[in-house]
Design a protein around this motif. Structure first.
Motif, PDB file in Angstrom:
ATOM      1  N   ASP A   1     -12.004  -7.935   1.523  1.00 45.73           N
ATOM      2  CA  ASP A   1     -10.559  -7.351   1.345  1.00 45.73           C
ATOM      3  C   ASP A   1      -9.542  -7.720   0.726  1.00 45.73           C
ATOM      4  O   ASP A   1      -8.602  -8.478   0.186  1.00 45.73           O
ATOM      5  CB  ASP A   1     -10.289  -9.168   2.076  1.00 45.73           C
ATOM      6  N   MET A   2      -9.598  -6.466  -0.523  1.00 49.25           N
ATOM      7  CA  MET A   2      -9.182  -5.836  -0.571  1.00 49.25           C
ATOM      8  C   MET A   2      -8.314  -4.176  -0.709  1.00 49.25           C
ATOM      9  O   MET A   2      -9.641  -3.666  -0.256  1.00 49.25           O
ATOM     10  CB  MET A   2      -9.645  -5.810  -2.425  1.00 49.25           C
ATOM     11  N   LEU A   3      -7.044  -4.465  -0.839  1.00 51.32           N
ATOM     12  CA  LEU A   3      -6.763  -2.462  -0.842  1.00 51.32           C
ATOM     13  C   LEU A   3      -7.369  -1.535  -1.783  1.00 51.32           C
ATOM     14  O   LEU A   3      -6.433  -2.342  -2.788  1.00 51.32           O
ATOM     15  CB  LEU A   3      -5.438  -2.697   0.175  1.00 51.32           C
TER      16      LEU A   3
ATOM     17  N   GLN B   1      -6.235   5.332   1.155  1.00 51.60           N
ATOM     18  CA  GLN B   1      -5.886   4.126   1.294  1.00 51.60           C
ATOM     19  C   GLN B   1      -7.574   3.460   2.069  1.00 51.60           C
ATOM     20  O   GLN B   1      -7.850   4.570   2.932  1.00 51.60           O
ATOM     21  CB  GLN B   1      -5.042   3.187   1.226  1.00 51.60           C
ATOM     22  N   VAL B   2      -8.129   2.691   1.223  1.00 49.00           N
ATOM     23  CA  VAL B   2      -9.528   2.187   1.746  1.00 49.00           C
ATOM     24  C   VAL B   2      -9.371   0.444   1.671  1.00 49.00           C
ATOM     25  O   VAL B   2      -9.142  -0.105   0.539  1.00 49.00           O
ATOM     26  CB  VAL B   2     -10.903   2.192   1.211  1.00 49.00           C
ATOM     27  N   ALA B   3      -9.798  -0.014   2.975  1.00 46.56           N
ATOM     28  CA  ALA B   3      -9.644  -1.376   2.340  1.00 46.56           C
ATOM     29  C   ALA B   3     -11.159  -1.856   4.127  1.00 46.56           C
ATOM     30  O   ALA B   3     -11.111  -1.840   4.461  1.00 46.56           O
ATOM     31  CB  ALA B   3      -8.354  -1.999   2.609  1.00 46.56           C
TER      32      ALA B   3
ATOM     33  N   GLY C   1       1.603  -3.896   7.863  1.00 42.35           N
ATOM     34  CA  GLY C   1       2.746  -2.362   7.799  1.00 42.35           C
ATOM     35  C   GLY C   1       3.830  -2.540   8.674  1.00 42.35           C
ATOM     36  O   GLY C   1       4.880  -2.413   8.106  1.00 42.35           O
ATOM     37  N   LEU C   2       3.864  -3.016   9.455  1.00 39.57           N
ATOM     38  CA  LEU C   2       4.914  -3.431  10.643  1.00 39.57           C
ATOM     39  C   LEU C   2       4.342  -4.673  11.678  1.00 39.57           C
ATOM     40  O   LEU C   2       3.118  -4.128  12.387  1.00 39.57           O
ATOM     41  CB  LEU C   2       4.967  -2.117  11.667  1.00 39.57           C
ATOM     42  N   VAL C   3       5.597  -5.485  12.346  1.00 40.85           N
ATOM     43  CA  VAL C   3       4.967  -6.556  12.654  1.00 40.85           C
ATOM     44  C   VAL C   3       6.054  -6.006  14.814  1.00 40.85           C
ATOM     45  O   VAL C   3       7.315  -6.272  14.333  1.00 40.85           O
ATOM     46  CB  VAL C   3       5.484  -8.165  12.861  1.00 40.85           C
TER      47      VAL C   3
ATOM     48  N   ASP D   1      -1.380  -1.861  10.855  1.00 39.34           N
ATOM     49  CA  ASP D   1      -1.689  -2.426   9.158  1.00 39.34           C
ATOM     50  C   ASP D   1      -1.663  -1.507   8.786  1.00 39.34           C
ATOM     51  O   ASP D   1      -0.664  -0.431   9.082  1.00 39.34           O
ATOM     52  CB  ASP D   1      -2.783  -3.318   8.585  1.00 39.34           C
ATOM     53  N   ARG D   2      -1.249  -1.055   6.907  1.00 37.78           N
ATOM     54  CA  ARG D   2      -0.776  -0.315   5.857  1.00 37.78           C
ATOM     55  C   ARG D   2      -1.627   0.796   6.080  1.00 37.78           C
ATOM     56  O   ARG D   2      -1.584   2.561   6.413  1.00 37.78           O
ATOM     57  CB  ARG D   2      -0.875  -0.279   5.428  1.00 37.78           C
TER      58      ARG D   2
END
Length: 669
Positions: A257-259, A282-284, A320-322, A364-365
């Protein structure tokens, strides 16, 4: 297809330098490509034979490294040095050298204790060719010189000079130009893939092949979106496929749970020339449920005739967006009304008396879309606070708690149940809204949670048509003695020294204080293997034992503060496949009438290596067995006038035999 795999620093074979040295001694002032920029400075090869005061080379007792800027007329002496003449001198050089190489792995690199007994026999490099392929030893023997004082904005030239016993200079040679701005020619790696397996991040980049195939990578990682990038040492592979170069990398030193953000840069074998920085990847290992809003409310404002939506997340930094959806029908006809990256929204396009329903969908991102959030609704109405529910009571039946209450308000929309595990402790909501049918009747709610223990308290809150909630009702209590819920085993990872187990505990609220681990080997019964309880904050356990081929199974249980243990979790079976792998990077060349083989060690636990040879139209024949630590072999009995082909098999300590390695050939090329 050409493959080159790296799990540690790839080192160029220094044997070629000895042949260059012979030529340089005949042409002392000739310039050659012997100086390179690197991660810790500039690196210069010393191509002369070993010489020291204790063990001179004729009249030569040492050397001097000179440097000059490109525009300068005169040389500047950097330092004088000699080939180590004693164990202690080599040991001291070694300690300095390990800090000046691009990558150093104490688990696989040779040590002073291994090479000094060989070197001191004749004080020459004849028997050290394999060992000196490792940069730290080449630096320790002053075969590879390092200038850590070079400035990044200047161009330099270097000169290595022999020093005689009488103080006069002997032979000398100078390098070509070298600068920190010299770049390693490579195309920018483009991100192509990422995946997560057993808590290990696996990433891939791709680039068009350009120039020489990179030997090493500069890998950097950022532990968060706004955190700096720092270099990390991890395993990676470089593979040429057609006209493309594929870069793959693994990182197992990560937190759930860390990006994380990663870049790679192809560099020369000394870590210099970094220019073609890759795309950022980016990986999480994010749980999708963490992206669903943990709180989502709609508050009708009858004075301003609008509905205010508010929400929050457990991992807000990864959102990222809602996207906000609305309908006047609870089940159907939802349409997106806006998208935002904030935490609230005011819907001013409402009609008084109309009930509006809302839900959220989050991106999400990393581009993944979550499931729908819970639905909420708002109704613009007169502001009016509800009276608290009355006649609240609780009873226990069939290991479930039943809460009952009465309500005499005429504008109640519904109710919420709150619970605490302590006397006068913090109350937390446990129910969705319980819709009211009519006032003056008795309502009930059954708490089906199976993990409740001790004294449990409940309170009820009512909510009116304007979404205004009442105060808490009076508290009521009941005593429960139910064991906790069992956790769920989700994964395992096989290590050299045992097995790592991973599980999830989805109790909400969490009632367990720890876990017990049970293990079964082969056809035996399950036995608890942890001495003390595994603390409740942990979700993993390392079982240390000697790996064998027997099937192993695990189960775990939860334990609450009262000492009650849950039923067994699901069973997870671990089958250990002790595969044995062939050695890598097999090479061959002719030297002094022999074909010399060199290779990199197998990644398995090795008992020995078997060496095979064949010529065309003949079957392979085993020609030698060598010990696990030996990584070279000289074949004096090869078939003359023909190409001789070689491959190697690994014999593991478990007795298993690997597949043949990649082949190499030498002879009549």
């Amino acid at each position: 297809m050409k493959k080159i795999f790296y799990t540690k620093l790839s080192i160029i074979n220094l044997l070629m330098l000895f042949f260059i040295a012979i030529a340089l001694q005949a042409s002392a002032q000739k310039q050659s490509k012997i100086a390179f920029n690197g991660y810790k400075g500039n690196y210069i090869y010393n191509l002369f034979k070993p010489a020291s005061k204790e063990h001179p080379d004729g009249e030569v007792v040492g050397f001097r490294l000179d440097r000059k800027e490109l525009s300068a007329a005169n040389w500047q002496t950097l330092y004088q040095f000699q080939t180590p003449g004693s164990y202690y001198e080599l040991k001291k050089n070694y300690q300095t050298a390990i800090n000046n190489v691009f990558e150093y792995n104490p688990a696989t690199n040779y040590t002073v204790e291994e090479v000094w007994p060989i070197f001191k026999q004749n004080f020459n490099y004849d028997s050290l060719s394999v060992y000196l392929t490792q940069q730290h030893l080449a630096i320790a023997f002053n075969l590879l010189l390092v200038d850590t004082t070079a400035k990044n904005d200047l161009v330099y030239q270097y000169r290595v000079v022999q020093l005689n016993r009488d103080g006069k200079e002997g032979l000398k040679y100078s390098s070509g130009q070298v600068s920190a701005s010299d770049v390693f020619i490579a195309n920018k790696p483009k991100k192509t893939n990422r995946k997560i397996t057993g808590g290990i991040f696996r990433m891939e980049w791709k680039a068009k092949a350009k120039g020489e195939l990179p030997e090493v990578l500069l890998v950097k990682r950022s532990n968060g979106l706004k955190m700096p990038f720092n270099r990390i040492l991890t395993s990676y592979a470089i593979e040429q496929r057609g006209d493309s170069v594929i870069y793959t990398m693994e990182d197992d030193k990560v937190n759930k749970d860390m990006l994380y953000q990663y870049t790679i840069t192809p560099v020369n074998r000394f870590g210099g020339g970094a220019q073609a920085i890759s795309d950022t990847l980016q990986v999480a290992a994010l749980d999708e449920q963490l992206m669903v809003p943990k709180i989502f409310t709609a508050k009708a404002d009858s004075i301003n005739n609008n509905i205010v939506l508010n929400w929050s997340f457990m991992k807000a930094e990864y959102v990222g967006l809602v996207n906000i959806y609305r309908s006047t029908d609870y089940e159907n006809d939802y349409k997106i009304i806006t998208s935002t990256n904030g935490y609230n929204y005011v819907d001013n396009d409402v009609i008084a008396g109309q009930r509006y329903y809302y839900y959220l969908v989050v991106t999400d991102r990393l581009g993944k879309v979550t499931e729908k959030s819970i639905r909420v609704y708002g109704l613009v109405h007169k502001l009016q606070k509800s009276a608290i529910p009355v006649n609240v009571s609780v009873s226990s039946a069939n290991q479930q708690n039943v809460i009952t209450w009465s309500d005499y308000n005429n504008d109640t929309r519904g109710f919420y149940i709150y619970r605490t595990g302590q006397i006068d402790g913090e109350l937390k909501p446990i129910s969705p809204i319980i819709y009211s049918s009519k006032s003056g009747t008795v309502f009930s709610y059954t708490d089906t949670a199976s993990h409740l223990t001790g004294k449990i308290g409940y309170a009820v809150v009512s909510e009116n048509l304007s979404n205004i909630r009442s105060d808490f009702s009076r508290m009521v209590y009941v005593v429960n003695s139910t064991p906790p819920t069992a956790p769920s085993l989700v994964d395992f990872r096989i290590l050299k020294e045992g097995v790592y187990l991973f599980w999830q505990d989805t109790q909400q609220p969490k009632q367990s204080i720890g876990y017990n681990i049970y293990k079964k080997v082969g056809g035996t019964d399950y036995v608890k293997i942890n001495r003390g309880i595994v603390q409740g904050l942990n979700t993993s356990f390392k079982d240390i034992f000697t790996i064998n081929d027997l099937a192993i199974s695990y189960k775990i249980t939860s334990v609450n503060a009262g000492g009650l243990e849950s039923v067994f979790s699901n069973e997870i079976e671990v089958v250990v496949d002790q595969s044995v792998y062939a050695p890598t990077s097999l090479k061959s060349f002719v030297n002094e009438g022999k074909i010399v083989l060199q290779w990199q060690p197998s990644q398995s636990s090795v008992a020995k290596y078997e060496i095979y040879r064949y010529v065309r139209d003949a079957s392979p024949v085993k020609i030698a067995d060598v010990e696990a630590k030996v990584l070279t072999y000289a074949d004096a009995n090869f078939v003359k006038e023909k190409n001789n082909y070689y491959f190697i098999k690994t014999i593991g300590v478990n007795g298993k035999i690997s597949m043949p390695s990649s082949e190499t050939y030498a002879g009549n090329r």
